[in-house]
Design a protein around this motif. Structure first.
Motif, PDB file in Angstrom:
ATOM      1  N   LEU A   4       0.918  -1.141  -0.065  1.00 47.04           N
ATOM      2  CA  LEU A   4      -0.054   0.110  -0.162  1.00 47.04           C
ATOM      3  C   LEU A   4       0.737   1.339  -0.084  1.00 47.04           C
ATOM      4  O   LEU A   4       0.606   2.183  -0.834  1.00 47.04           O
ATOM      5  CB  LEU A   4      -1.019   0.109   1.189  1.00 47.04           C
ATOM      6  CG  LEU A   4      -1.820   1.250   1.380  1.00 47.04           C
ATOM      7  CD1 LEU A   4      -2.996   1.187   0.070  1.00 47.04           C
ATOM      8  CD2 LEU A   4      -2.730   0.905   2.658  1.00 47.04           C
ATOM      9  N   ALA A   7       2.426   1.698  -3.455  1.00 49.90           N
ATOM     10  CA  ALA A   7       1.209   2.338  -4.377  1.00 49.90           C
ATOM     11  C   ALA A   7       1.076   3.735  -4.143  1.00 49.90           C
ATOM     12  O   ALA A   7       0.967   4.342  -4.991  1.00 49.90           O
ATOM     13  CB  ALA A   7      -0.088   1.359  -4.090  1.00 49.90           C
ATOM     14  N   LYS A   8       0.954   4.175  -2.900  1.00 47.65           N
ATOM     15  CA  LYS A   8       0.891   5.516  -2.472  1.00 47.65           C
ATOM     16  C   LYS A   8       1.847   6.647  -2.956  1.00 47.65           C
ATOM     17  O   LYS A   8       1.436   7.627  -3.353  1.00 47.65           O
ATOM     18  CB  LYS A   8       0.481   5.538  -0.934  1.00 47.65           C
ATOM     19  CG  LYS A   8      -0.759   5.369  -0.636  1.00 47.65           C
ATOM     20  CD  LYS A   8      -0.854   5.380   0.779  1.00 47.65           C
ATOM     21  CE  LYS A   8      -2.217   5.041   1.616  1.00 47.65           C
ATOM     22  NZ  LYS A   8      -2.316   5.323   2.930  1.00 47.65           N
ATOM     23  N   PHE A  11       0.254   6.602  -7.048  1.00 47.85           N
ATOM     24  CA  PHE A  11      -1.035   6.875  -7.553  1.00 47.85           C
ATOM     25  C   PHE A  11      -1.935   7.779  -6.509  1.00 47.85           C
ATOM     26  O   PHE A  11      -1.772   7.950  -5.229  1.00 47.85           O
ATOM     27  CB  PHE A  11      -1.820   5.654  -7.538  1.00 47.85           C
ATOM     28  CG  PHE A  11      -1.318   4.704  -8.505  1.00 47.85           C
ATOM     29  CD1 PHE A  11      -1.527   4.784  -9.787  1.00 47.85           C
ATOM     30  CD2 PHE A  11      -0.509   3.789  -8.234  1.00 47.85           C
ATOM     31  CE1 PHE A  11      -1.142   3.964 -10.743  1.00 47.85           C
ATOM     32  CE2 PHE A  11       0.156   2.893  -9.160  1.00 47.85           C
ATOM     33  CZ  PHE A  11      -0.352   3.109 -10.480  1.00 47.85           C
ATOM     34  N   ASN A  13      -4.918   7.771  -5.783  1.00 43.16           N
ATOM     35  CA  ASN A  13      -5.906   7.130  -4.825  1.00 43.16           C
ATOM     36  C   ASN A  13      -5.689   5.744  -4.721  1.00 43.16           C
ATOM     37  O   ASN A  13      -5.581   4.815  -5.768  1.00 43.16           O
ATOM     38  CB  ASN A  13      -7.300   7.243  -5.370  1.00 43.16           C
ATOM     39  CG  ASN A  13      -7.824   8.603  -5.562  1.00 43.16           C
ATOM     40  OD1 ASN A  13      -7.878   9.357  -4.446  1.00 43.16           O
ATOM     41  ND2 ASN A  13      -8.080   9.293  -6.567  1.00 43.16           N
ATOM     42  N   CYS A  14      -5.640   5.265  -3.619  1.00 41.94           N
ATOM     43  CA  CYS A  14      -5.080   3.840  -3.258  1.00 41.94           C
ATOM     44  C   CYS A  14      -6.019   3.363  -2.336  1.00 41.94           C
ATOM     45  O   CYS A  14      -5.822   4.016  -0.963  1.00 41.94           O
ATOM     46  CB  CYS A  14      -3.842   3.800  -2.964  1.00 41.94           C
ATOM     47  SG  CYS A  14      -2.430   4.327  -4.172  1.00 41.94           S
ATOM     48  N   ASP A  15      -7.152   2.636  -2.408  1.00 39.92           N
ATOM     49  CA  ASP A  15      -7.912   2.324  -1.573  1.00 39.92           C
ATOM     50  C   ASP A  15      -7.896   0.795  -1.272  1.00 39.92           C
ATOM     51  O   ASP A  15      -8.129   0.092  -2.348  1.00 39.92           O
ATOM     52  CB  ASP A  15      -9.392   2.553  -2.095  1.00 39.92           C
ATOM     53  CG  ASP A  15      -9.409   4.211  -2.258  1.00 39.92           C
ATOM     54  OD1 ASP A  15      -9.579   5.021  -1.248  1.00 39.92           O
ATOM     55  OD2 ASP A  15      -9.459   4.513  -3.296  1.00 39.92           O
ATOM     56  N   GLU A  16      -7.561   0.293  -0.032  1.00 38.11           N
ATOM     57  CA  GLU A  16      -7.610  -0.878   0.267  1.00 38.11           C
ATOM     58  C   GLU A  16      -8.994  -1.562   0.670  1.00 38.11           C
ATOM     59  O   GLU A  16      -9.675  -1.028   1.214  1.00 38.11           O
ATOM     60  CB  GLU A  16      -6.783  -1.271   1.651  1.00 38.11           C
ATOM     61  CG  GLU A  16      -6.340  -2.688   1.618  1.00 38.11           C
ATOM     62  CD  GLU A  16      -4.886  -2.988   2.265  1.00 38.11           C
ATOM     63  OE1 GLU A  16      -4.377  -3.797   2.053  1.00 38.11           O
ATOM     64  OE2 GLU A  16      -4.778  -2.025   3.162  1.00 38.11           O
ATOM     65  N   ILE A  67      -6.167  -3.543  -3.517  1.00 36.88           N
ATOM     66  CA  ILE A  67      -5.935  -2.080  -3.645  1.00 36.88           C
ATOM     67  C   ILE A  67      -6.620  -1.820  -4.925  1.00 36.88           C
ATOM     68  O   ILE A  67      -5.923  -2.096  -6.030  1.00 36.88           O
ATOM     69  CB  ILE A  67      -4.424  -1.729  -3.150  1.00 36.88           C
ATOM     70  CG1 ILE A  67      -3.922  -2.296  -2.130  1.00 36.88           C
ATOM     71  CG2 ILE A  67      -4.480  -0.106  -3.283  1.00 36.88           C
ATOM     72  CD1 ILE A  67      -2.375  -2.046  -2.022  1.00 36.88           C
ATOM     73  N   LEU A  69      -6.606   1.310  -7.464  1.00 36.90           N
ATOM     74  CA  LEU A  69      -5.655   2.391  -7.877  1.00 36.90           C
ATOM     75  C   LEU A  69      -6.357   3.256  -8.739  1.00 36.90           C
ATOM     76  O   LEU A  69      -7.050   2.706  -9.850  1.00 36.90           O
ATOM     77  CB  LEU A  69      -4.524   1.861  -8.352  1.00 36.90           C
ATOM     78  CG  LEU A  69      -3.552   1.031  -7.764  1.00 36.90           C
ATOM     79  CD1 LEU A  69      -2.452   0.436  -8.656  1.00 36.90           C
ATOM     80  CD2 LEU A  69      -2.946   1.204  -6.401  1.00 36.90           C
TER      81      LEU A  69
END
Length: 173
Positions: A4, A7-8, A11, A13-16, A67, A69
């Protein structure tokens, strides 16, 4: 390595999401046959080159985390094809960078993207084997994921206003 956090770095937006919130829908996979994106039968990362959905589900079910993205791109207007093309290129480059960061981490993962894989200027499908099978990025839809439904069901914003384009991807790990 924290997937995570990596990824942040790349990107907006990175929503788990709970992995169970992401359903593989055969109807979405079947839509690939209508060839809306122009990649059906032309890319190793698209049907019919991919394994059947039941085999993909077996692979998918080995992961416990997902996640979603997303990256939002500003367009000059709703007909800004050049802006859309630049956006998808940038988005796919971000996915490639994430793939490079996660390689060697010891964490099993699978990156899914938007549209057919574009690592090579021209895909070798079907004449020759894929040049970069370990780097290939398969689309969410080719995996049967109904992206808008996943977004809505999990309270995530898909439409980000006029003159924008949002590209979506995902990471299973």
């Amino acid at each position: 390595m924290n997937v995570l956090e990596e990824a942040k770095k790349l990107f907006q937006n990175c929503d788990e999401l709970p992995r169970e919130a992401v359903i593989l829908n055969p109807e979405v996979r079947d839509m690939c046959e209508s060839n809306t994106c122009g990649q059906y039968g032309r890319n190793w990362a698209c049907p019919p080159a991919l394994a059947p959905l039941d085999e993909i589900k077996e692979k998918f079910d080995k992961f416990s985390n997902f996640i979603m993205l997303s990256q939002i791109y500003e367009l000059e207007d709703s007909m800004d094809f050049e802006g859309m093309t630049e956006g998808i290129k940038d988005f796919q480059e971000r996915l490639v960078k994430l793939n490079k960061e996660l390689k060697g981490s010891g964490t099993p993962y699978l990156i899914l993207g938007a549209g057919g894989c574009s690592l090579c200027a021209k895909c070798t499908y079907p004449e020759q084997p894929c040049r970069r099978p370990d780097d290939m990025i398969i689309s969410l839809e080719a995996y049967g994921i109904e992206v808008i439904k996943v977004m809505k069901d999990n309270g995530l914003k898909y439409n980000n206003g006029p003159n924008t384009m949002t590209y979506m991807g995902g990471v299973l790990y």
